[in-house]
Write a protein that holds these residues in place. Structure first.
Motif, short mmCIF file in Angstrom:
data_model
loop_
_atom_site.label_atom_id
_atom_site.label_comp_id
_atom_site.label_asym_id
_atom_site.label_seq_id
_atom_site.Cartn_x
_atom_site.Cartn_y
_atom_site.Cartn_z
N LEU A 122 2.19 1.75 -3.45
CA LEU A 122 1.15 2.25 -4.35
C LEU A 122 0.94 3.74 -4.15
O LEU A 122 0.76 4.49 -5.12
N CYS A 123 0.95 4.17 -2.90
CA CYS A 123 0.81 5.61 -2.62
C CYS A 123 1.97 6.39 -3.21
O CYS A 123 1.79 7.52 -3.70
N MET A 172 0.82 -1.20 0.00
CA MET A 172 0.00 0.00 0.00
C MET A 172 0.86 1.26 0.00
O MET A 172 0.58 2.24 -0.72
N CYS A 232 -4.25 5.07 4.27
CA CYS A 232 -3.13 5.47 3.40
C CYS A 232 -3.61 6.02 2.07
O CYS A 232 -3.27 7.16 1.70
N PRO A 233 -4.40 5.27 1.28
CA PRO A 233 -4.85 5.85 0.00
C PRO A 233 -5.77 7.05 0.19
O PRO A 233 -5.74 7.98 -0.63
N SER A 255 -5.66 -0.36 -4.43
CA SER A 255 -5.72 -0.16 -2.98
C SER A 255 -6.86 -0.96 -2.37
O SER A 255 -6.70 -1.57 -1.29
#
Length: 555
Positions: free
Chosen positions: A162-163, A159, A200-201, A180
């Motif tokens: 990805l962010c 995650m 987080c996303p 996500s």
């Protein structure tokens, strides 16, 4: 002759060498308890997974862990059963398969962390991050258990990356949202805790909104991500819709344990602890003594850099938000098991790299990296090597077997994973359990005295009772004098053997006395064996156990 400085290419090679070395530390020693399933958390998962069968029992009746935590080791055990010579439903096979998966998840985590650090920091700092992650005692430990921590940490690290991709504009909003959602949904399949990773996303997207017309796109992407999470949650955890009453009853029970409203013995160790301070005291055992301080300093530096508009700082806002929110949640709980801190470990390692990267003086930066790397490496190596040594409980039983006589009584403590005294022995024995956790009363003391009077051996298999119960004077007033009498020999039993597999260290550096018991009891307990040398009648034992004036417990 002067040494040439390492080029970026050489540093990259060292980076992947360190990652490979960290993977080796994770895959070695996975059979450290010889398939006896001495860890109670593993036993719960394995028992539930072993009951699964096709097509009549596909939905587990055990809901403390979600579906993937059971299906993955059960399926993998069946997959490798032809190679290990046991059936996929065999508990030992499931245990081994689950540990292999944990080691794999933990090794993949190293790859993700290394890639994330490589994209953010200089090659030297990325190497530092990889070394700290590879040698982290807590991450090495989680790789050696069939539990959910290694998988959850992997989901979180994916995650975070990805962010990072989204923040740099390398993936579009909708794809970021769908990926996500997939990570959160699969993480939920392991444990409900993964839902908090959605922060987080959400934070990454909130930081990226520049115009009002983007809000509609964000809402659509959020809806799509929510659908993905729900679908994966229902697929991976069929207990949600097949047995909802049992599932949510278990969640209420677990919630009560976490909050301290449910009375269970395994949270007695947290009575009197201070939220926040206790968790901070455990981080050095999980990350080595220096990384936690650097990680916290990195969080402060990150906040200061955000105020200055630092672009790289913006990449780590999602990680910072999760660390603060999740850390606050965990510190508010009554139950303070170190496994609850697992998602914070990779974040603190990244933040330590961030802090190091902000040091402007090259010598200071190099010295800090070297000192931290050496100390963390020693801590990790110490943790990894214990899995190559005999389990103290097995070693204690092997020592006892040739010394047992027919009819011997062996006293054990309750709610403990003691020496494997269930292993068949040619010598007929009588195993008796001390009622240490019973409600305090004169009858309890009398029963303890009867058990001790009629036995020859006494096994203290871990510190689970003797380090906790004597402190609970209001609830167990007889426990402090009991252990004081036991250690001093006034119960007629003498300590004849001690077994441990951690090296003997000064008390300040020895986790067996200071770390939360999850970190020591389940994989490296210190086992004491007592033998009766002076037979005492029950009334004399009652008097010794009741002598509160002499309470001065050792250990």
């Amino acid at each position: 002759m002067t040494l040439m400085p390492l080029s970026d290419r050489h540093l990259r090679e060292w980076l992947w060498f360190v990652v490979a070395l960290g993977a080796v530390l994770r895959v070695q020693g996975l059979g450290w308890d010889h398939g006896l399933i001495l860890n109670p958390d593993e036993r719960n998962i394995i028992t539930a997974a072993a009951r699964l069968s096709y097509p009549d029992h596909l939905v587990s009746d055990f809901s403390a862990y979600n579906g993937l935590a059971l299906y993955l080791p059960r399926f993998f055990a069946a997959l490798i059963s032809p190679f290990i010579g046991t059936q996929g439903s065999d508990p030992a096979a499931i245990q081994f398969a689950g540990r292999v998966l944990s080691a794999l998840w933990s090794s993949l985590t190293l790859v993700i962390l290394a890639r994330t650090a490589q994209r953010s920091f200089s090659p030297r700092v990325a190497l530092f991050v990889a070394a700290c992650a590879g040698a982290s005692p807590g991450l090495i430990q989680s790789a050696h258990f069939l539990t959910t921590e290694a998988g959850l940490i992997l989901c979180l690290c994916v995650m975070i990356q990805l962010c990072q991709f989204y923040n740099r504009g390398e993936i579009p909003l909708l794809r970021f949202a769908l990926l996500s959602g997939a990570v959160v949904g699969l993480g939920f399949g392991l444990k409900t805790t993964a839902l908090v990773f959605a922060l987080c996303p959400l934070t990454a997207v909130a930081c990226s909104i520049r115009a009002r017309n983007q809000v509609v796109e964000v809402i659509k992407a959020g809806g799509a991500a929510t659908v993905v999470v729900l679908v994966l949650a229902l697929v991976t955890t069929p207990q949600l819709w097949a047995t909802p009453d049992a599932y949510f009853a278990t969640m209420r029970f677990e919630g009560g344990v976490v909050r301290g409203t449910t009375d269970v013995f395994w949270t007695y160790q947290f009575v009197g602890t201070v939220g926040g301070l206790f968790e901070l005291s455990q981080l050095p055992w999980l990350l080595g003594p220096i990384v936690p301080a650097l990680g916290l300093a990195g969080m402060v530096a990150l906040v200061l850099d955000l105020r200055r508009g630092n672009r790289m700082a913006l990449e780590y806002v999602p990680a910072l938000a999760l660390a603060i929110v999740y850390g606050a949640i965990v510190c508010s709980w009554h139950a303070k098991f170190v496994r609850y801190l697992a998602p914070l470990l990779p974040l603190l390692i990244l933040f330590s790299g961030y802090f190091i990267s902000q040091l402007r003086v090259g010598r200071i930066r190099a010295g800090a990296m070297l000192a931290t790397g050496v100390v963390t490496g020693l801590a990790g190596l110490m943790q990894a090597t214990i899995y190559q040594k005999p389990d103290p409980r097995i070693a204690a039983w092997d020592w006892m077997v040739p010394r047992l006589a027919a009819g011997d009584g062996v006293v054990v403590e309750p709610a403990d994973v003691g020496p494997p005294y269930w292993i068949p022995s040619a010598t007929p024995l009588t195993t008796k359990m001390l009622p240490l956790l019973d409600v305090s009363s004169p009858d309890k003391i009398a029963r303890m005295a009867d058990v001790l009077a009629g036995s020859r051996w006494l096994i203290v298999a871990s510190r689970r009772h003797y380090s906790v119960l004597p402190r609970l004077l209001g609830r167990f007033p007889e426990m402090c004098p009991y252990y004081a009498a036991l250690w001093s020999g006034r119960l007629g039993y003498q300590l004849v053997a001690t077994f441990r597999r951690r090296p003997v260290l000064p008390p300040l550096l020895d986790p067996t006395g200071q770390a939360e018991e999850t970190f020591t009891v389940f994989d490296s307990p210190q086992v004491f064996i007592f033998e009766k040398t002076v037979p005492l009648p029950a009334p004399a034992l009652v008097s010794a156990i009741s002598d509160s004036a002499s309470c001065a417990p050792k250990h």
